[in-house]
Motif scaffolding. Sequence first.
Motif, PDB file in Angstrom:
ATOM      1  N   PRO A  33      -9.518   8.977 -45.386  1.00 62.28           N
ATOM      2  CA  PRO A  33      -8.880  10.946 -44.855  1.00 62.28           C
ATOM      3  C   PRO A  33      -9.665  11.533 -44.167  1.00 62.28           C
ATOM      4  O   PRO A  33      -9.635  12.281 -43.807  1.00 62.28           O
ATOM      5  CB  PRO A  33      -8.959  11.806 -45.925  1.00 62.28           C
ATOM      6  N   ASP A 151       0.904   8.994 -37.548  1.00 60.85           N
ATOM      7  CA  ASP A 151       1.979  10.057 -37.006  1.00 60.85           C
ATOM      8  C   ASP A 151       2.975  10.223 -37.442  1.00 60.85           C
ATOM      9  O   ASP A 151       3.112  11.897 -38.332  1.00 60.85           O
ATOM     10  CB  ASP A 151       2.110   9.309 -35.359  1.00 60.85           C
ATOM     11  N   LEU A 154       2.288  11.757 -41.512  1.00 63.56           N
ATOM     12  CA  LEU A 154       1.220  13.377 -42.031  1.00 63.56           C
ATOM     13  C   LEU A 154       1.540  13.836 -40.697  1.00 63.56           C
ATOM     14  O   LEU A 154       0.786  14.771 -40.282  1.00 63.56           O
ATOM     15  CB  LEU A 154      -0.627  12.869 -41.349  1.00 63.56           C
ATOM     16  N   GLU A 157       1.737  17.932 -40.925  1.00 60.23           N
ATOM     17  CA  GLU A 157       0.268  18.713 -42.068  1.00 60.23           C
ATOM     18  C   GLU A 157      -0.487  19.125 -41.226  1.00 60.23           C
ATOM     19  O   GLU A 157      -0.850  19.064 -40.753  1.00 60.23           O
ATOM     20  CB  GLU A 157       0.326  17.558 -42.770  1.00 60.23           C
ATOM     21  N   ASP A 159      -2.907  20.382 -42.712  1.00 59.19           N
ATOM     22  CA  ASP A 159      -4.167  19.742 -43.529  1.00 59.19           C
ATOM     23  C   ASP A 159      -3.721  18.196 -43.683  1.00 59.19           C
ATOM     24  O   ASP A 159      -3.775  17.879 -44.732  1.00 59.19           O
ATOM     25  CB  ASP A 159      -4.790  21.089 -44.501  1.00 59.19           C
ATOM     26  N   PRO A 160      -4.887  17.478 -42.627  1.00 57.18           N
ATOM     27  CA  PRO A 160      -3.443  16.316 -42.712  1.00 57.18           C
ATOM     28  C   PRO A 160      -5.263  15.504 -43.968  1.00 57.18           C
ATOM     29  O   PRO A 160      -4.379  14.293 -44.846  1.00 57.18           O
ATOM     30  CB  PRO A 160      -4.498  15.286 -41.666  1.00 57.18           C
ATOM     31  N   ALA A 163      -2.931  16.472 -47.182  1.00 55.69           N
ATOM     32  CA  ALA A 163      -1.671  15.600 -47.366  1.00 55.69           C
ATOM     33  C   ALA A 163      -2.724  14.125 -47.680  1.00 55.69           C
ATOM     34  O   ALA A 163      -1.665  13.785 -48.480  1.00 55.69           O
ATOM     35  CB  ALA A 163      -1.463  15.829 -45.131  1.00 55.69           C
ATOM     36  N   LEU A 164      -3.211  12.986 -47.138  1.00 51.81           N
ATOM     37  CA  LEU A 164      -3.514  12.423 -47.846  1.00 51.81           C
ATOM     38  C   LEU A 164      -3.580  12.031 -48.787  1.00 51.81           C
ATOM     39  O   LEU A 164      -3.319  11.386 -49.791  1.00 51.81           O
ATOM     40  CB  LEU A 164      -4.322  11.116 -46.606  1.00 51.81           C
TER      41      LEU A 164
END
Length: 472
Positions: A33, A151, A154, A157, A159-160, A163-164
């Motif tokens: 991440p 893409d 996520l 999102e 806050d990638p 999210a991951l």
Amino acid sequence: MRALGYSFETAVADIVDNSIAASARSVDIWFSPFGTIYVAILDDGNGMSADELFEAMRHGTKGPKAGRAQHDLGRFGLGLKTASLSQCRQMTVLTKKNGATHGAEWNLEAVERAEDWALHELEPADIDEVPHSKDLSALAEGTLVVWRELDRALAGESDPVRALQDHIDEARDHMSLVFHRFLEGKSPSLEIRINGDTIRPVDPFLRSCKGGQTLPPEPLQIGDATVTIEAHILPHISKLSASEMALAGGEEGLRRNQGFYVYRNRRLITWGTWFRLARQEEMTKLARVQVDIPNSLDHLWSLDIKKAFAHPPEPVRKGLRQIVSRIADRSKRVYTFRGHRGWAPEIVPAWKRFEGREGKFRYEINRDHQLLQALREEIPDSAGPTLERFIQMLETTFPFDSAYADMASDRKPELDEATDDLADRLLDTAMRMLASLDAQPALRARLLDQLEQIDPFCKHPAVAKKIKEQLQ
């Protein structure tokens, strides 16, 4: 193709299906991440030659009606591509076989620029730049799938990174269930690791917990193929520890996850449904039925591309319908008779259950119970009708709805076991019952002899035995 409805966890599981089909014994999944965000999935299964790789990267390489190996988890020949591109714009596959490593890549940005679906073959220098290519090099054979430019995974999102990380947890939970039969046992056929941590299997039937029931398997012949059905009744939730209850999904999970669990070549496809053959109810939430189908029946089961849903054909529904009511009854009995082992013929209960017409039932106070007979002896005849009206009031105002909800929950009833005056109260009850039979010594002796079979004494056999010894 990118809008087929894959969730992140089902897409990852689809890639693992390919690993299992390639006879992999271990699968490593890395989520990164931070920095350049990617997902990498590496297995030690049979690798591919260059020609096999390019064939696998084509869309729809094998149709759903094409013959498959008995343990093949594939369906449409689309999983590797559709699962990957449902989450990312750059999908890279490296594979090693006979000492040679080959690589190919779908990059949607390059496809859009060229306006052509041209598969990119990787040069040796490109292969070295792929995350975890060195881990593949360390294996005798294997395949590495890398997702970049996530893409879809996520999308939306803020806050990638977070999210991951959430996707990691969801994928772990999902795979611990759908692949549990590969992961469990002293010598599991597969090990899956996420960022180095081994995934532990989750058995939806809680077979390691005491108090559950497993019925003998029942084969169902469909043409030349066999569907195997095995029913499980989970232990009552009062017998489950906190960790076991968590594995079952909590009280709400128990209710939501009851029903059929359909496996295709040991891989869980769909679960938590009765296929409209029964309703999901509180009193049947302990019933779970394992259904094993071979991949030769895919065309009958309406199996979707994601291998996340299957609907049984009519011949199978007929077989399932025959066992649904029997399984549901067993689940209900776990609740209904958990106080004591049912009303066996030798037990004199305080309540009696009567079956009425059209499946209706009613409960009545046992008017033959000796304690009630003793009360009738003590009151004047003029009070008899009032006593009968009082008993009828208790019967007609019994709080069935509240009792139903309480018995189907994980709350335990407050019983007499812990009270200090239990023995004294039972002794007084026994003496009052016996006193009403002073003029009938034979009946009095028989009542005392059968004391341990009469409610409420049958629930406290040790106390009843001492009372018998004291009064004989």
